[in-house]
Enzyme design. Structure first.
Site: not given
Ligand code: ARG
Length: 460
Positions: A112, A157-158, A285, A287, A292
């Site tokens: 995490n 403008t516009h 042409k 383009n 774009e």
């Molecule tokens: N693959 C997860 C992500 O992209 C990573 C974190 C996952 N953590 C967990 N406890 N499953 O966010």
């Protein structure tokens, strides 16, 4: 299906095939490999410095990670879907290579805090890359503006002919827009530059880690202050996507003008073969495809913003797997914006104004009508509203005869306001009009040159 080797301790079976498929992010988060390894190097250095692992373990980890980076860059690394993401792919390979020391790397850390450290590092690099490209775009605009500070063109403008301006002044408007865009992205970078590593899963860790050390090693200004916020927030991504969208929108406006100026109705500019394409059926042409496509890119940026903000909305603290969905929109947004800025800088560099065509554009629409009204105020001391009225009547006369204001005779002028003298003709040419706009920020060529010099100092 076999149990997961990384967390399968309490599992007796493996995942369903569709579970593995929906769960895996390796297909896109392998983009983060460099940042992931960088983070692990800093983390293992810190673990060793704090006596949590031995120096030998650290050295083995460093050696193993260097080899892994080499394998990934050589294209020989075997990314495995069953290992879900980049973090587990790298760690599993490390254990395969060096055994036990590799298994100690994840001490005091969680995927995490790992993933969000990686994404912050990645986004920071992306921001730096974009900023350099945006500065290149400003340079191209300033160069072109200086070279064409005197080229007269209709200002609108516009999208109705309004007053004469210079091509240089028009281009300098975009230098200002891009300058603010860079400022917004710089703000985003400042806020994102805190290190979440060490927040662990969500609550911090009982190991005596040194978060200042890892933050410093990874070039962050400081560690993040709250472990739950560290793993549970993605607002720096939203901020990037919002600021990026604004920039994409600005680029799309210039792109639209390039498309318009390239059309044979305007023919205000030419673009070389380098930034145009031909048609497979119509040989005549040329383009403006690049313009774009730049015009189309805001859809991707805004789409990414909607996608990530909708994903985040209402999520309870802290990490939820939903957040894995932040990456593809982010990666696509960066790629799209990078292409758009670079292509725009290329087009600006490449485009050549056609002063004859711009001047022809000034022959229609009475763009010096304001100058006529201003003359009546200045010379005849008419209140501006009355002068506006007089000018309106003269415009109507010219329009009825199909001529320009300067082509009205003095008698015709005087039939509307008898005190008008022949001096009035001195303000009716576009060149005189532009030269008179010397107020700060105005279109007079002297002001445009001054603005270009100031912008060069401020932005480049
Ligand atoms: N693959 C997860 C992500 O992209 C990573 C974190 C996952 N953590 C967990 N406890 N499953 O966010």
């Amino acid at each position: 299906m076999s149990k997961n080797d990384m967390w399968g301790g309490r599992f007796s079976g493996g995942p369903a095939e569709i579970m593995e498929k929906i769960n895996a992010s390796i297909g896109f988060d392998k983009n983060l490999y460099k940042q992931d390894i960088q983070g692990s190097l800093a983390h293992s250095d810190m673990l060793a410095a704090q006596g949590i692992i031995t120096n030998e373990d650290r050295d083995a980890i460093h050696q193993g990670l260097a080899e892994i980076q080499h394998e990934i860059e050589a294209g020989t690394f075997d990314f495995k879907t069953e290992l879900e993401d980049i973090h587990m792919n790298v760690e599993a390979r490390l254990r395969e290579k060096i055994g036990d020391p590799g298994a100690r790397l994840h001490t005091g850390r969680s995927r995490n805090d790992q993933v969000i450290t990686d994404v912050r590092l990645w986004t920071r690099d992306a921001l730096d890359g974009l900023d350099a490209l945006m500065a290149d775009l400003q340079r191209a605009l300033i160069d072109k503006a200086e070279a064409h500070a005197d080229v007269l063109m209709p200002g609108y403008t516009h999208l109705q002919s309004a007053q004469p301006v210079t091509f240089g002044h028009h281009l300098m408007a975009y230098v200002e827009m891009v300058g603010r865009d860079r400022g917004r992205l710089a703000d985003c970078r400042r806020r994102l530059n805190e290190c979440p590593l060490g927040a662990a899963a969500l609550a911090g860790t009982s190991f005596p880690i040194d978060r200042q050390m890892t933050a410093k090693a990874l070039g962050f200004d400081r560690p993040t202050a709250n472990s739950m916020d560290s793993v549970g927030s993605r607002d720096f991504i939203l901020e990037f996507l919002a600021a990026g969208s604004i920039h994409a929108i600005h680029l799309s406006r210039l792109a639209e003008e390039i498309v318009m100026w390239m059309s044979d109705r305007f023919a205000f500019i030419t673009l070389s073969d380098a930034f145009t394409t031909g048609s497979s059926i119509m040989p005549q042409k040329k383009n403006p495809d690049a313009a774009e496509l730049v015009r189309a890119k805001p859809g991707r940026l805004l789409g990414a913003f909607i996608s990530v903000s909708t994903m985040m909305k209402g999520l309870p603290m802290t990490f939820c797997k939903d957040m894995q969905e932040d990456k593809e929109p982010l990666f696509d947004a960066v790629e799209s914006l990078t292409l758009a800025v670079a292509a725009t800088a290329g087009m600006v560099d490449d485009m050549q104004p056609r002063p004859d065509r711009m001047l022809a554009g000034l022959e229609k629409g009475f763009p010096t009508a304001t100058d006529l009204a201003d003359w009546c105020v200045r010379v005849l001391n008419l209140p501006f509203r009355d002068a506006h009225h007089v000018t309106g009547a003269l415009v109507a006369k010219a329009e009825a005869r199909g001529v320009d204001l300067a082509e009205l005779s003095l008698e015709e002028m005087q039939s509307v306001e008898k005190r008008i003298t022949s001096d009035i003709y001195s303000v009716l040419s576009p060149a005189a009009s532009v030269a008179s706009r010397t107020s700060f920020g105005g279109t007079a060529p002297s002001r445009v040159r001054e603005a270009a010099a100031a912008a060069r100092k401020q932005y480049l």
